[in-house]
Motif scaffolding. Structure first.
Motif, PDB file in Angstrom:
ATOM      1  N   THR A 128      -8.724  -6.231  -4.324  1.00 59.35           N
ATOM      2  CA  THR A 128      -9.200  -5.452  -4.408  1.00 59.35           C
ATOM      3  C   THR A 128     -10.944  -5.463  -4.446  1.00 59.35           C
ATOM      4  O   THR A 128     -11.654  -4.437  -4.290  1.00 59.35           O
ATOM      5  N   ASN A 129     -11.541  -6.457  -3.720  1.00 62.56           N
ATOM      6  CA  ASN A 129     -12.558  -6.868  -3.242  1.00 62.56           C
ATOM      7  C   ASN A 129     -12.575  -5.930  -1.859  1.00 62.56           C
ATOM      8  O   ASN A 129     -14.050  -5.392  -1.969  1.00 62.56           O
ATOM      9  N   ARG A 130     -11.993  -4.969  -1.096  1.00 63.12           N
ATOM     10  CA  ARG A 130     -12.330  -5.019  -0.074  1.00 63.12           C
ATOM     11  C   ARG A 130     -10.736  -4.071  -0.022  1.00 63.12           C
ATOM     12  O   ARG A 130      -9.869  -4.151  -0.285  1.00 63.12           O
ATOM     13  N   GLU A 155      -7.583  -5.355   7.513  1.00 57.97           N
ATOM     14  CA  GLU A 155      -7.299  -6.649   7.115  1.00 57.97           C
ATOM     15  C   GLU A 155      -7.382  -6.116   5.181  1.00 57.97           C
ATOM     16  O   GLU A 155      -7.463  -6.779   4.418  1.00 57.97           O
ATOM     17  N   ARG A 156      -8.394  -4.890   5.274  1.00 53.22           N
ATOM     18  CA  ARG A 156      -8.802  -4.793   3.771  1.00 53.22           C
ATOM     19  C   ARG A 156      -7.139  -3.947   3.307  1.00 53.22           C
ATOM     20  O   ARG A 156      -5.440  -3.904   3.678  1.00 53.22           O
ATOM     21  N   GLY A 223      -3.321  -5.563   2.366  1.00 44.15           N
ATOM     22  CA  GLY A 223      -3.777  -5.609   4.240  1.00 44.15           C
ATOM     23  C   GLY A 223      -3.473  -7.197   5.079  1.00 44.15           C
ATOM     24  O   GLY A 223      -2.275  -7.444   5.040  1.00 44.15           O
ATOM     25  N   GLN A 224      -3.181  -7.423   6.555  1.00 43.02           N
ATOM     26  CA  GLN A 224      -2.928  -8.068   7.450  1.00 43.02           C
ATOM     27  C   GLN A 224      -3.208  -9.395   7.588  1.00 43.02           C
ATOM     28  O   GLN A 224      -4.614  -9.167   7.654  1.00 43.02           O
ATOM     29  N   LEU A 227      -0.118 -14.212   8.280  1.00 41.81           N
ATOM     30  CA  LEU A 227       1.434 -14.171   8.298  1.00 41.81           C
ATOM     31  C   LEU A 227       2.086 -13.085   8.296  1.00 41.81           C
ATOM     32  O   LEU A 227       3.322 -13.117   8.395  1.00 41.81           O
ATOM     33  N   SER A 228       1.101 -11.907   8.135  1.00 44.24           N
ATOM     34  CA  SER A 228       1.642 -10.696   7.782  1.00 44.24           C
ATOM     35  C   SER A 228       1.787  -9.943   9.163  1.00 44.24           C
ATOM     36  O   SER A 228       2.419  -9.359   8.795  1.00 44.24           O
ATOM     37  N   GLU A 229       1.017 -10.519  10.363  1.00 41.30           N
ATOM     38  CA  GLU A 229       1.409  -9.646  11.767  1.00 41.30           C
ATOM     39  C   GLU A 229       2.402  -9.727  11.919  1.00 41.30           C
ATOM     40  O   GLU A 229       3.234 -10.694  12.128  1.00 41.30           O
TER      41      GLU A 229
END
Length: 281
Positions: A128-130, A155-156, A223-224, A227-229
């Motif tokens: 939750t920082n971004r 990425e957020r 966010g991306q 590893l998640s892309e």
């Protein structure tokens, strides 16, 4: 005579106890409350014994109603702006009134409180920082997929609202375009049937596919990361060739690939044309 003040007042998203003492005081003291739905707001006011006059202020009347409210503010009236739930102007009516009040040199004061966005972020368990709030995605599938294409490299943490009727379709598009990411779904937050679901997109799709989804829904999407892309299922040229083999015209190929991959049609068309010319020569 001094001008009045426009107070932007956050109200409960479900539980009527989730309202600040300051909000209650101001709702009693102002001259008028501009409400998204007067019937809905009247329930809150009745619960707390507040008898301040109400006027409706929703999307379809804001163009006509805003000048009237600005005139009253300039005449010294104090007005509270409320939506049906949560904070006005956050995917709710109010933006036009606030901006025109600012342009008129009037005082606009926030009375902070509940918001489904911050409520779900606080218990979601994702970073939750971004974060980026994107409201409601388009209802039409092609437009929704294009929107997700633009967001897939974000990425957020992403925050969305969604209708329960479209939730499964939205999750299917999300998994297809952004991959099987970690998501959090909040339903009916602060209400009797409050529910928070956490897991991969595929896991929550399986859970929700066998039941009816009801109520207000908010979604957090991790966010991306590297590893998640998601990997491309196949190279672009191979996809174009496969569509050719299915009998699609170049124009249709350009349209289909543009919609599924978020690539401008002219770029797909140019590549497809070069491929056809290469085959023919």
């Amino acid at each position: 005579m001094a001008s009045g003040t426009l107070y932007v007042v956050a109200t409960p998203i479900g539980n009527l106890e989730d309202i600040t003492l300051r909000a209650l005081r101001l709702l009693k003291e102002v001259d008028l409350i501009a409400a998204e739905d007067t019937r809905h707001t009247r329930k809150l006011l009745t619960h707390y014994g507040i008898t301040t006059p109400l006027t409706s202020y929703y999307d379809q009347v804001e163009a006509a109603r805003t000048p009237e409210l600005i005139a009253q503010l300039l005449a010294g009236k104090n007005i509270a702006l409320v939506s049906d739930a949560g904070t006005p102007c956050i995917a709710d009516p109010g933006f036009r009134l606030v901006t025109e009040a600012i342009e008129a040199g009037l005082s606009v004061v926030p009375i902070p409180g509940p918001s489904m966005v911050t409520a779900l972020l606080s218990v979601g368990g994702v970073p939750t920082n971004r974060f980026a709030f994107d409201g409601f995605l388009p209802a039409k599938r092609n437009q929704r997929r294009k929107a997700l294409q633009h967001l897939k490299r974000e990425e957020r943490t992403l925050v969305f609202f969604e209708s329960p009727q479209r939730l499964l379709d939205m999750l299917a598009d999300l998994e297809d375009i952004c991959g099987d990411r970690q998501v959090v779904i909040g339903r009916e937050l602060t209400k009797m049937f409050e529910e928070v679901l956490r897991g991969k997109v595929s896991e929550l799709r399986a859970v929700l596919d066998v039941r009816e989804v009801k109520g207000e829904v908010a979604i957090l999407v991790a966010g991306q990361t590297e590893l998640s892309e998601p990997e491309e299922v196949r190279p672009l040229a191979e996809e174009i060739q496969e569509l050719y083999a299915q009998g699609f015209s170049l124009k249709d190929v350009a349209r289909i690939v543009s919609e599924t991959r978020g690539i401008p049609k002219r770029e797909v068309y140019a590549l497809g044309l070069r491929m056809k010319e290469g085959v023919e020569t």
